[in-house]
Design an enzyme around this catalytic site. Sequence first.
Site, PDB file in Angstrom:
ATOM      1  N   ASP A   1       0.858  -1.179   0.000  1.00  0.00           N
ATOM      2  CA  ASP A   1       0.000   0.000   0.000  1.00  0.00           C
ATOM      3  C   ASP A   1       0.902   1.240   0.000  1.00  0.00           C
ATOM      4  OD1 ASP A   1      -2.386   1.642   0.442  1.00  0.00           O
ATOM      5  OD2 ASP A   1      -1.676   1.819   2.493  1.00  0.00           O
TER       6      ASP A   1
ATOM      7  N   ASP B   1      -0.223   5.187   0.797  1.00  0.00           N
ATOM      8  CA  ASP B   1      -0.477   6.209   1.811  1.00  0.00           C
ATOM      9  C   ASP B   1      -0.627   5.597   3.194  1.00  0.00           C
ATOM     10  OD1 ASP B   1      -1.055   8.888   0.194  1.00  0.00           O
ATOM     11  OD2 ASP B   1      -1.984   7.239  -0.902  1.00  0.00           O
TER      12      ASP B   1
ATOM     13  N   ASP C   1      -2.156  -0.357   5.836  1.00  0.00           N
ATOM     14  CA  ASP C   1      -2.445   0.306   7.108  1.00  0.00           C
ATOM     15  C   ASP C   1      -3.918   0.561   7.371  1.00  0.00           C
ATOM     16  OD1 ASP C   1      -2.485   2.447   5.049  1.00  0.00           O
ATOM     17  OD2 ASP C   1      -2.760   3.764   6.787  1.00  0.00           O
TER      18      ASP C   1
END
Length: 269
Positions: A34, A36, A214
């Site tokens: 991922d 961001d 996240d």
Amino acid sequence: MHEDRSSDGEGAPETVAVPRSLVPHLSQSAILLDIDGTLLDLAPTPREVWVPPGLADTLNRLLVQTSGALALVSGRSLNDIDLIFAPKQFPAVGGHGAEMRVSIDSESVAIHAPPMDKELKLRLAAIAKLSPGILLEDKGYSLALHYRLAPHAEEAIYQAVSLIRADLPNAPIEVLPGKCVCEIKHSGFTKATGVLELMNHQPFKGRRPFFIGDDVTDETVFAIMPDLDGLSFSVGRRAQGVAGHFGEPSDVRQWLAHLLDDENTTTRP
């Protein structure tokens, strides 16, 4: 990074340092990341994210060491991903699984993902007028309402989205709550469906994937890693079912760089 002894997500985790040998040799791995909040620190607005010096080079070296089996997995469009990491390009799953590029030499393709209905998008876009500081991001396949600059507007944003969904109960849309963002996308595809499709293509096919993410949208990928004989790691929190977690994106960046160091100096079983 820490290894999680409990996967219930409750209380303070009992942790020990996880050896990098947990990840198989890079020649056998598929690295899925991922962006961001995982590779990059979160910023007040999506356009303000910053790629630290050396990160693109680390990713490029990992791409070489895995013979191309590294991909960025993001809610951002492929075009946006390319702008962030320019002039480097990487294989990627973009738009929460709506787009995919298997290699840096291949054309991007849509994965059975129709664009969001224009009229619906206009109604959702009007929510940004609720308060100054709400930023609208049109990703084509989805629409994101960022409120990091207007945290007081969170409840009003979700109420407005709920009213639109109640008015259009048959609209094929899904709401993705994130970190100071409410994203609405066409249903039927997720990061997980994108990853599953990606893993059917060379050079990813047959490799053992590990995924680092996240946010709530990454949980669909966490859930499918066991089916792929893979591993997943979360950032900033202990997500359910992950093999371990990182404290923040800088820890992820350091860990990835150390994978290269280990590859050059040791041979892992």
